[in-house]
Design an enzyme around this catalytic site. Structure first.
Site, PDB file in Angstrom:
ATOM      1  N   LYS A  22       0.777  -1.511  -0.013  1.00 22.47           N
ATOM      2  CA  LYS A  22      -0.053   0.041  -0.064  1.00 22.47           C
ATOM      3  C   LYS A  22       0.889   1.258  -0.012  1.00 22.47           C
ATOM      4  CE  LYS A  22      -3.722   3.152   0.323  1.00 22.47           C
ATOM      5  NZ  LYS A  22      -4.397   3.712  -0.714  1.00 22.47           N
ATOM      6  N   ASN A  77       1.204   4.270  -3.434  1.00 21.49           N
ATOM      7  CA  ASN A  77       1.076   5.508  -2.868  1.00 21.49           C
ATOM      8  C   ASN A  77       2.463   6.575  -3.511  1.00 21.49           C
ATOM      9  OD1 ASN A  77      -1.433   5.958  -2.833  1.00 21.49           O
ATOM     10  ND2 ASN A  77      -2.054   5.826  -1.019  1.00 21.49           N
ATOM     11  N   CYS A  89      -3.137  11.028   1.078  1.00 21.68           N
ATOM     12  CA  CYS A  89      -2.012   9.892   1.409  1.00 21.68           C
ATOM     13  C   CYS A  89      -1.108  10.037   0.955  1.00 21.68           C
ATOM     14  CB  CYS A  89      -3.462   9.421   0.306  1.00 21.68           C
ATOM     15  SG  CYS A  89      -4.458   9.103   1.111  1.00 21.68           S
TER      16      CYS A  89
HETATM   17  N1  LIG Z   1      -9.695   8.638   2.043  1.00 20.43           N
HETATM   18  C1  LIG Z   1      -9.099   8.131   0.817  1.00 20.43           C
HETATM   19  O1  LIG Z   1      -9.084   8.726  -0.289  1.00 20.43           O
HETATM   20  C2  LIG Z   1      -8.342   6.934   1.708  1.00 20.43           C
HETATM   21  C3  LIG Z   1      -7.671   6.526   3.062  1.00 20.43           C
HETATM   22  N2  LIG Z   1      -6.832   5.694   3.271  1.00 20.43           N
HETATM   23  C4  LIG Z   1      -6.295   5.602   4.790  1.00 20.43           C
HETATM   24  O2  LIG Z   1      -8.464   4.553   5.499  1.00 20.43           O
HETATM   25  C5  LIG Z   1      -7.549   5.275   6.109  1.00 20.43           C
HETATM   26  C6  LIG Z   1      -9.391   6.189   7.522  1.00 20.43           C
HETATM   27  O3  LIG Z   1      -9.045   7.075   6.159  1.00 20.43           O
HETATM   28  P1  LIG Z   1     -10.478   8.239   5.492  1.00 20.43           P
HETATM   29  O4  LIG Z   1     -11.690   7.309   6.335  1.00 20.43           O
HETATM   30  O5  LIG Z   1     -10.080   8.957   5.368  1.00 20.43           O
HETATM   31  O6  LIG Z   1     -10.053   9.135   7.632  1.00 20.43           O
HETATM   32  P2  LIG Z   1     -11.490  10.459   7.927  1.00 20.43           P
HETATM   33  O7  LIG Z   1     -10.936  10.867   9.015  1.00 20.43           O
HETATM   34  O8  LIG Z   1     -12.148  10.992   7.012  1.00 20.43           O
HETATM   35  O9  LIG Z   1     -12.219   8.949   8.909  1.00 20.43           O
HETATM   36  C7  LIG Z   1     -11.452   8.945  10.219  1.00 20.43           C
HETATM   37  C8  LIG Z   1     -12.803   8.610  10.761  1.00 20.43           C
HETATM   38  O10 LIG Z   1     -11.835   8.454  12.331  1.00 20.43           O
HETATM   39  C9  LIG Z   1     -13.024   8.026  13.242  1.00 20.43           C
HETATM   40  N3  LIG Z   1     -11.372   7.773  14.475  1.00 20.43           N
HETATM   41  C10 LIG Z   1     -10.373   8.390  15.023  1.00 20.43           C
HETATM   42  N4  LIG Z   1     -10.113   8.308  15.906  1.00 20.43           N
HETATM   43  C11 LIG Z   1     -10.860   7.134  16.119  1.00 20.43           C
HETATM   44  C12 LIG Z   1     -11.330   5.565  17.101  1.00 20.43           C
HETATM   45  N5  LIG Z   1     -10.405   6.131  17.841  1.00 20.43           N
HETATM   46  N6  LIG Z   1     -12.283   4.836  17.124  1.00 20.43           N
HETATM   47  C13 LIG Z   1     -13.334   5.244  16.790  1.00 20.43           C
HETATM   48  N7  LIG Z   1     -13.036   6.322  15.533  1.00 20.43           N
HETATM   49  C14 LIG Z   1     -12.096   7.092  15.133  1.00 20.43           C
HETATM   50  C15 LIG Z   1     -12.481  10.056  13.176  1.00 20.43           C
HETATM   51  O11 LIG Z   1     -13.241  10.811  13.556  1.00 20.43           O
HETATM   52  C16 LIG Z   1     -12.825   9.650  11.125  1.00 20.43           C
HETATM   53  O12 LIG Z   1     -14.462   9.935  11.673  1.00 20.43           O
HETATM   54  C17 LIG Z   1      -6.082   6.109   7.298  1.00 20.43           C
HETATM   55  O13 LIG Z   1      -5.234   5.387   7.368  1.00 20.43           O
HETATM   56  C18 LIG Z   1      -6.219   6.580   5.543  1.00 20.43           C
HETATM   57  O14 LIG Z   1      -4.758   6.513   5.253  1.00 20.43           O
HETATM   58  C19 LIG Z   1      -6.647   4.441   2.452  1.00 20.43           C
HETATM   59  C20 LIG Z   1      -7.608   4.398   1.456  1.00 20.43           C
HETATM   60  C21 LIG Z   1      -8.367   6.116   0.638  1.00 20.43           C
HETATM   61  C1  LIG Z   2      -2.504   4.823  -6.242  1.00 13.63           C
HETATM   62  C2  LIG Z   2      -3.242   6.204  -5.898  1.00 13.63           C
HETATM   63  O1  LIG Z   2      -3.747   5.568  -6.821  1.00 13.63           O
HETATM   64  N1  LIG Z   2      -3.161   5.747  -4.843  1.00 13.63           N
HETATM   65  C3  LIG Z   2      -4.624   7.262  -4.277  1.00 13.63           C
HETATM   66  C4  LIG Z   2      -4.460   7.914  -3.804  1.00 13.63           C
HETATM   67  O2  LIG Z   2      -5.535   9.260  -4.090  1.00 13.63           O
HETATM   68  P1  LIG Z   2      -5.830  10.374  -3.314  1.00 13.63           P
HETATM   69  O3  LIG Z   2      -7.249  11.354  -3.788  1.00 13.63           O
HETATM   70  O4  LIG Z   2      -5.000  10.795  -2.937  1.00 13.63           O
HETATM   71  O5  LIG Z   2      -4.731  10.534  -5.091  1.00 13.63           O
HETATM   72  P2  LIG Z   2      -4.473  11.584  -6.410  1.00 13.63           P
HETATM   73  O6  LIG Z   2      -5.807  10.702  -7.257  1.00 13.63           O
HETATM   74  O7  LIG Z   2      -2.933  10.767  -6.759  1.00 13.63           O
HETATM   75  O8  LIG Z   2      -4.108  12.773  -5.422  1.00 13.63           O
HETATM   76  C5  LIG Z   2      -3.322  13.031  -4.635  1.00 13.63           C
HETATM   77  C6  LIG Z   2      -2.677  14.350  -5.199  1.00 13.63           C
HETATM   78  O9  LIG Z   2      -1.981  14.290  -6.057  1.00 13.63           O
HETATM   79  C7  LIG Z   2      -2.126  14.897  -7.111  1.00 13.63           C
HETATM   80  N2  LIG Z   2      -2.510  14.636  -8.785  1.00 13.63           N
HETATM   81  C8  LIG Z   2      -2.942  13.557  -8.550  1.00 13.63           C
HETATM   82  C9  LIG Z   2      -2.326  13.833 -10.457  1.00 13.63           C
HETATM   83  C10 LIG Z   2      -1.225  13.727 -10.482  1.00 13.63           C
HETATM   84  O10 LIG Z   2      -1.038  13.540 -12.116  1.00 13.63           O
HETATM   85  N3  LIG Z   2      -0.571  14.861 -10.989  1.00 13.63           N
HETATM   86  C11 LIG Z   2      -0.944  15.540  -9.435  1.00 13.63           C
HETATM   87  O11 LIG Z   2      -0.858  16.860  -8.853  1.00 13.63           O
HETATM   88  C12 LIG Z   2      -3.914  15.622  -7.176  1.00 13.63           C
HETATM   89  O12 LIG Z   2      -3.687  16.826  -7.794  1.00 13.63           O
HETATM   90  C13 LIG Z   2      -3.865  15.854  -5.349  1.00 13.63           C
HETATM   91  O13 LIG Z   2      -3.912  16.685  -4.853  1.00 13.63           O
HETATM   92  O14 LIG Z   2      -3.972   7.617  -3.104  1.00 13.63           O
HETATM   93  C14 LIG Z   2      -5.313   6.380  -1.400  1.00 13.63           C
HETATM   94  C15 LIG Z   2      -5.518   6.262  -0.915  1.00 13.63           C
HETATM   95  O15 LIG Z   2      -4.571   5.392   0.056  1.00 13.63           O
HETATM   96  O16 LIG Z   2      -5.730   7.160  -0.004  1.00 13.63           O
HETATM   97  C16 LIG Z   2      -6.115   5.643  -2.947  1.00 13.63           C
HETATM   98  O17 LIG Z   2      -6.499   4.633  -1.946  1.00 13.63           O
HETATM   99  C17 LIG Z   2      -5.662   5.852  -4.380  1.00 13.63           C
HETATM  100  O18 LIG Z   2      -6.123   4.329  -4.912  1.00 13.63           O
END
Ligand SMILES: NC(=O)C1=CN([C@@H]2O[C@H](COP(=O)(O)OP(=O)(O)OC[C@H]3O[C@@H](n4cnc5c(N)ncnc54)[C@H](O)[C@@H]3O)[C@@H](O)[C@H]2O)C=CC1
Ligand SMILES: CC(=O)N[C@@H]1[C@@H](OP(=O)(O)OP(=O)(O)OC[C@H]2O[C@@H](n3ccc(=O)[nH]c3=O)[C@H](O)[C@@H]2O)O[C@H](C(=O)O)[C@@H](O)[C@@H]1O
Length: 425
Positions: A204, A208, A258
């Site tokens: 993972k 990223n 991320c």
């Molecule tokens: N948002 C995204 O695009 C992606 C996120 N991730 C990963 O998934 C994880 C979660 O990310 P998000 O959902 O975006 O975060 P988020 O901040 O939107 O949600 C996390 C939630 O967890 C809650 N929380 C914090 N501590 C807690 C606890 N001890 N018990 C219960 N709830 C608690 C917060 O209040 C919040 O609502 C992170 O590790 C992130 O890196 C992975 C892929 C995509």
């Molecule tokens: C490898 C990969 O594609 N990872 C994804 C990524 O989602 P996230 O929305 O953070 O990614 P993103 O579209 O790359 O955007 C991140 C940032 O990068 C910038 N960005 C993105 C693509 C690009 O060509 N140039 C650029 O400058 C975007 O504007 C943004 O500010 O990170 C997510 C995560 O881990 O949370 C993951 O689940 C998603 O699949």
């Protein structure tokens, strides 16, 4: 399958996941420490924006399959989806993962499965979760099963990618992986690949980091192109016609919690080895100031007195409402630091987060000299600049995402600049 799930953390990942399982017939209890979020979800309201989430949440609650509260409940499977940010010194903050794991200890019983979905530095399951889960007194791998299955969906397409993406499952032993695969098969149509927990964590972070390094390369090319009179967007597009080249796009910086965060996990683990990764991070972090300076250079070249900039786009990427680690805020900071007046507008950010933000496009552009486009929202691409051009004091636009229809803007009287071309650097 008649398993009951408890999902810990109901944010951008946990809530769609809970909803998805509930709408596939499983009983799901979602818990979050954020009382406001819990009460909104219980009332079928969204505290985050995601395509298709609203109707699916209504369905999940109305069916009786999804309940929410601020406390965990007993279940067969616990899924942890809490934040995993970095501290100001760029070290991993694993306190949310630790406390979420602690919070389930009193509820865990023999035969249960605990899945960590949060993105974490390699060895977090081994070094942080396992010691906490040992407090249950259960024999891990025999009476209590543990896996890491990192979430890989992209905001905006979560409900498509939850189903279609391949999934990685890294159990602490074979049985943990087997149970985890069986669970995700509820809705995953992509392939499910099995490995160990630490490799799954590494995979993972690699994904990223790959994207961050690739974007840094594009940003470096943008800076070089400006110096040598090339349009980087055209050059990258043409290079990508090669069957083995896939360069990402430059821009005003890399945001979100991320891509801008996870590479630091690698740097923290092996600072002497993660050299390119570190350089990529700092290259991408240099882009907001670079973009702000480009705006100032354009205004200086025009000799505009007391210039006013209208910043379009506060979300960290297109068509979402998420401002976490948004490069736009950094660009705005550097614009203000250079003594320029500023207004800011983003139709996806419905509450004003700072003084200069407005909910009205007209208000943002009135008496402005330069629009700077920082996020490629579809609504910006669809704008007809002729409808507000006359409100501008000077008709300049810096399209930092190269997303506007240049011809349309030029027809409306704008002079159009982009990052990564040679005008006014
Ligand atoms: N948002 C995204 O695009 C992606 C996120 N991730 C990963 O998934 C994880 C979660 O990310 P998000 O959902 O975006 O975060 P988020 O901040 O939107 O949600 C996390 C939630 O967890 C809650 N929380 C914090 N501590 C807690 C606890 N001890 N018990 C219960 N709830 C608690 C917060 O209040 C919040 O609502 C992170 O590790 C992130 O890196 C992975 C892929 C995509
Ligand atoms: C490898 C990969 O594609 N990872 C994804 C990524 O989602 P996230 O929305 O953070 O990614 P993103 O579209 O790359 O955007 C991140 C940032 O990068 C910038 N960005 C993105 C693509 C690009 O060509 N140039 C650029 O400058 C975007 O504007 C943004 O500010 O990170 C997510 C995560 O881990 O949370 C993951 O689940 C998603 O699949």
């Amino acid at each position: 399958m008649s398993k009951k799930l408890c999902v810990i953390g109901l944010g951008y990942i946990g809530l769609p996941t809970a909803v998805m399982f509930a709408n596939h017939g499983l009983k799901v209890h979602g818990m979050d420490v954020n009382e406001k979020a819990v009460s909104m979800i219980a009332n079928k309201q969204l505290h985050i924006e995601e395509n298709g989430l609203q109707e699916r949440l209504i369905q999940a609650i109305d069916s009786g399959n999804l309940t929410v509260s601020t406390s965990p409940e007993k279940a067969d499977v616990f899924i942890i989806a809490v934040p995993s940010p970095i501290n100001p010194d760029k070290t991993a903050n694993l306190e949310y993962v630790r406390s979420a794991t602690r919070s389930i200890v009193p509820f865990v019983e023999k035969g249960n499965l605990v899945i960590l979905e949060s993105t974490v530095p390699p060895r977090t399951v081994e070094d942080i979760m396992i010691p906490v889960l040992k407090e249950t007194g259960l024999e891990l791998g025999k009476d209590l099963f543990i896996s890491h299955s990192p979430e890989r969906v992209i905001p905006g397409r979560v409900f498509v990618e939850l189903v279609q993406n391949d999934r990685i499952v890294g159990g602490i032993n074979e049985e943990s992986s087997r149970l985890t695969v069986e669970l995700y098969k509820t809705f995953v149509q992509g392939e499910i690949h099995v490995t160990d927990a630490t490799t799954a964590e590494m995979v993972k972070v690699i994904e990223n980091t790959y994207r961050d390094v690739n974007i840094a390369f594009a940003n470096e090319l943008a800076k070089i192109s400006e110096k040598i009179g090339v349009n980087v967007w055209e050059a990258i597009k043409l290079a990508n016609h090669h069957p083995r080249v896939n360069i990402h796009l430059p821009g005003p910086g890399v945001g979100g919690h991320c891509i801008a965060v996870d590479p630091w996990f690698m740097v923290e683990l092996q600072p002497n080895l993660a050299k390119m990764i570190h350089l990529a991070r700092t290259t991408n972090d240099s882009m907001p100031e670079y973009t702000a300076q480009k705006a100032k250079n354009i205004l200086d070249a025009k000799g505009i007195q007391h210039p006013r900039v209208a910043a379009f786009g506060l979300a960290f990427k297109a068509n979402i409402d998420d401002m976490r680690e948004s490069p736009s805020m950094e660009v705005i900071h550097h614009i203000k630091e250079r003594g320029l007046d500023l207004s800011a507008y983003d139709p996806h950010i419905k509450e004003n987060k700072f003084e200069q933000q407005t909910q009205s496009l007209d208000e943002a552009v009135t008496h402005s000299d330069l629009i700077i486009v920082l996020t490629e929202h579809q609504s910006f691409k669809d704008l007809d600049p002729a409808t507000f051009a006359d409100k501008m004091r000077t008709k300049l636009v810096l399209d930092a995402k190269n997303c506007l229809n240049r011809q349309l803007w030029e027809q409306a009287g704008f002079e159009v600049f982009t990052l990564g071309d040679s005008k006014n650097n």
